[in-house]
Design an enzyme around this catalytic site. Structure first.
Site, PDB file in Angstrom:
ATOM      1  N   GLY A  38      28.756  12.215  41.807  1.00 20.30           N
ATOM      2  CA  GLY A  38      30.066  12.676  41.404  1.00 20.30           C
ATOM      3  C   GLY A  38      31.005  12.092  40.502  1.00 20.30           C
ATOM      4  O   GLY A  38      31.935  12.520  39.833  1.00 20.30           O
ATOM      5  N   ASP A  95      34.629   9.667  42.808  1.00 19.17           N
ATOM      6  CA  ASP A  95      35.184  11.013  42.560  1.00 19.17           C
ATOM      7  C   ASP A  95      36.375  11.088  43.359  1.00 19.17           C
ATOM      8  O   ASP A  95      37.526  11.497  43.034  1.00 19.17           O
ATOM      9  CB  ASP A  95      34.187  12.011  42.527  1.00 19.17           C
ATOM     10  CG  ASP A  95      33.265  12.342  43.706  1.00 19.17           C
ATOM     11  OD1 ASP A  95      33.458  11.327  44.931  1.00 19.17           O
ATOM     12  OD2 ASP A  95      32.487  13.043  43.865  1.00 19.17           O
ATOM     13  N   ASP A  98      37.764  11.382  50.709  1.00 24.52           N
ATOM     14  CA  ASP A  98      38.259  12.422  51.604  1.00 24.52           C
ATOM     15  C   ASP A  98      38.452  11.773  52.970  1.00 24.52           C
ATOM     16  O   ASP A  98      39.461  11.339  53.261  1.00 24.52           O
ATOM     17  CB  ASP A  98      36.869  13.305  51.628  1.00 24.52           C
ATOM     18  CG  ASP A  98      37.045  14.428  52.579  1.00 24.52           C
ATOM     19  OD1 ASP A  98      38.258  14.841  52.963  1.00 24.52           O
ATOM     20  OD2 ASP A  98      36.047  15.078  52.916  1.00 24.52           O
ATOM     21  N   PHE A 147      38.108  22.236  49.463  1.00 27.14           N
ATOM     22  CA  PHE A 147      37.102  21.901  48.646  1.00 27.14           C
ATOM     23  C   PHE A 147      36.967  22.187  47.315  1.00 27.14           C
ATOM     24  O   PHE A 147      37.228  23.352  46.756  1.00 27.14           O
ATOM     25  CB  PHE A 147      35.601  22.386  49.411  1.00 27.14           C
ATOM     26  CG  PHE A 147      34.261  21.792  49.152  1.00 27.14           C
ATOM     27  CD1 PHE A 147      34.059  20.679  49.506  1.00 27.14           C
ATOM     28  CD2 PHE A 147      33.531  22.485  47.976  1.00 27.14           C
ATOM     29  CE1 PHE A 147      32.630  20.234  49.207  1.00 27.14           C
ATOM     30  CE2 PHE A 147      32.445  21.681  47.496  1.00 27.14           C
ATOM     31  CZ  PHE A 147      32.005  20.508  48.310  1.00 27.14           C
ATOM     32  N   VAL A 148      36.923  20.899  46.492  1.00 28.41           N
ATOM     33  CA  VAL A 148      37.032  21.140  45.072  1.00 28.41           C
ATOM     34  C   VAL A 148      35.576  20.579  44.278  1.00 28.41           C
ATOM     35  O   VAL A 148      34.811  20.044  44.770  1.00 28.41           O
ATOM     36  CB  VAL A 148      38.044  20.244  44.397  1.00 28.41           C
ATOM     37  CG1 VAL A 148      39.362  20.558  44.990  1.00 28.41           C
ATOM     38  CG2 VAL A 148      37.874  18.769  44.806  1.00 28.41           C
ATOM     39  N   ASP A 154      30.379  18.483  42.720  1.00 27.25           N
ATOM     40  CA  ASP A 154      29.674  19.850  42.888  1.00 27.25           C
ATOM     41  C   ASP A 154      29.652  20.595  43.802  1.00 27.25           C
ATOM     42  O   ASP A 154      30.192  20.230  44.911  1.00 27.25           O
ATOM     43  CB  ASP A 154      28.119  19.344  42.645  1.00 27.25           C
ATOM     44  CG  ASP A 154      27.803  18.850  43.856  1.00 27.25           C
ATOM     45  OD1 ASP A 154      28.476  17.810  44.547  1.00 27.25           O
ATOM     46  OD2 ASP A 154      26.530  19.100  44.545  1.00 27.25           O
ATOM     47  N   ARG A 160      29.422  20.705  38.045  1.00 29.07           N
ATOM     48  CA  ARG A 160      29.640  19.519  37.714  1.00 29.07           C
ATOM     49  C   ARG A 160      30.254  19.340  36.306  1.00 29.07           C
ATOM     50  O   ARG A 160      31.046  18.542  35.871  1.00 29.07           O
ATOM     51  CB  ARG A 160      28.618  18.527  37.912  1.00 29.07           C
ATOM     52  CG  ARG A 160      28.068  17.976  39.197  1.00 29.07           C
ATOM     53  CD  ARG A 160      27.057  16.925  39.205  1.00 29.07           C
ATOM     54  NE  ARG A 160      26.355  16.740  40.712  1.00 29.07           N
ATOM     55  CZ  ARG A 160      26.537  16.443  41.739  1.00 29.07           C
ATOM     56  NH1 ARG A 160      27.813  15.833  41.675  1.00 29.07           N
ATOM     57  NH2 ARG A 160      25.826  16.279  42.831  1.00 29.07           N
TER      58      ARG A 160
HETATM   59  P1  5GP Z   1      34.312  10.336  52.174  1.00 29.44           P
HETATM   60  O1  5GP Z   1      33.224   9.593  52.593  1.00 29.44           O
HETATM   61  O2  5GP Z   1      35.516  10.091  51.737  1.00 29.44           O
HETATM   62  O3  5GP Z   1      34.664  11.424  53.314  1.00 29.44           O
HETATM   63  O4  5GP Z   1      33.827  11.669  51.028  1.00 29.44           O
HETATM   64  C1  5GP Z   1      33.586  11.181  49.895  1.00 29.44           C
HETATM   65  C2  5GP Z   1      32.509  11.883  49.184  1.00 29.44           C
HETATM   66  O5  5GP Z   1      32.325  13.197  49.863  1.00 29.44           O
HETATM   67  C3  5GP Z   1      33.005  12.141  47.674  1.00 29.44           C
HETATM   68  O6  5GP Z   1      32.378  11.105  46.996  1.00 29.44           O
HETATM   69  C4  5GP Z   1      32.188  13.222  47.405  1.00 29.44           C
HETATM   70  O7  5GP Z   1      30.767  13.130  47.063  1.00 29.44           O
HETATM   71  C5  5GP Z   1      32.063  14.102  48.765  1.00 29.44           C
HETATM   72  N1  5GP Z   1      33.226  15.206  48.789  1.00 29.44           N
HETATM   73  C6  5GP Z   1      34.257  14.875  49.662  1.00 29.44           C
HETATM   74  N2  5GP Z   1      35.106  15.840  49.530  1.00 29.44           N
HETATM   75  C7  5GP Z   1      34.726  16.841  48.566  1.00 29.44           C
HETATM   76  C8  5GP Z   1      35.064  18.018  47.644  1.00 29.44           C
HETATM   77  O8  5GP Z   1      36.203  18.623  47.899  1.00 29.44           O
HETATM   78  N3  5GP Z   1      34.234  18.606  46.903  1.00 29.44           N
HETATM   79  C9  5GP Z   1      33.141  17.971  46.567  1.00 29.44           C
HETATM   80  N4  5GP Z   1      32.179  18.488  45.549  1.00 29.44           N
HETATM   81  N5  5GP Z   1      32.748  16.606  47.279  1.00 29.44           N
HETATM   82  C10 5GP Z   1      33.348  16.259  48.109  1.00 29.44           C
HETATM   83 MG    MG Z   2      30.090  10.891  46.343  1.00 31.40          MG
END
Ligand code: 5GP
Ligand code: MG
Length: 179
Positions: A38, A95, A98, A147-148, A154, A160
């Site tokens: 990402g 990217d 979350d 969700f983006v 993606d 992407r």
């Molecule tokens: P975390 O571990 O912080 O919960 O999530 C991080 C990873 O989850 C990001 O690097 C991404 O790959 C994926 N992710 C989290 N939220 C989104 C979203 O809204 N859209 C997309 N495409 N990927 C997300």
């Molecule tokens: Mg990621």
């Protein structure tokens, strides 16, 4: 699909963020470690705005399974790291922050390799989602909990290549929305 951050806004903010990062490292050499897949678009734009002597490395972290919009188990792979980060300042670039679990699990693994410092930069941070006791050091945009896709992000391996960041709407999720 609804545009959340336009191409112009992205490019303006990346320039600002690069300046913040440059100021922080004050000309010291840096190893930028992008988190696949990402971060690739953000990474490519950021490094071209970053006026510092830098190396670029990649690691892989995956949590989304079967194109779902809900995360599965996290898999981290450091095999792609090719140069020694021992004694280097490292900036992890992802990217989106979350829940924070990806960077939170990645940090100690990079730390074990003996860098001088490890900091984190993310394009996006979702509001009200953090589950870990850390904050990214550099954040380009805070966004609502939606969700983006686009600019590297993606959904089912698609979108992407969109030059902007968009929020997926229920209609875009197709069959997932009826599950
Ligand atoms: P975390 O571990 O912080 O919960 O999530 C991080 C990873 O989850 C990001 O690097 C991404 O790959 C994926 N992710 C989290 N939220 C989104 C979203 O809204 N859209 C997309 N495409 N990927 C997300
Ligand atoms: Mg990621």
């Amino acid at each position: 699909m609804k545009t959340l951050i336009s191409e112009e806004k992205l490019s303006r903010r990346v320039v600002e963020l690069a300046a913040e990062i440059r100021q922080h490292y004050e000309g010291r050499p840096l190893t930028i470690v992008g988190v696949l897949i990402g971060s690739v678009v953000f990474l490519a734009d950021l490094i071209r705005r970053l006026d510092l002597p830098l190396r670029v490395e990649l690691v892989q972290a995956r949590s989304y399974r079967n194109g779902d919009t809900r995360p599965g188990p996290l898999v981290i792979n450091l095999d792609l790291l090719s140069s020694d980060v021992r004694g280097r300042d490292v900036l992890l670039v992802d990217d989106i922050f979350d829940t924070g679990n990806t960077l939170w699990e990645l940090l100690p693994q990079i730390d074990e390799l003996g860098p001088t410092s490890v900091r984190t930069a993310v394009l996006l941070r979702k509001e009200g989602r953090c589950q870990v006791p850390m904050k990214p050091d550099f954040v380009a945009f805070d966004i609502p909990n939606t969700f983006v896709v686009g600019y590297g992000l993606d959904h089912r391996d698609m979108y992407r290549n969109l030059p902007y960041v968009a929020a997926l709407e229920p209609a875009d999720l197709g069959e997932e929305s009826s599950r």
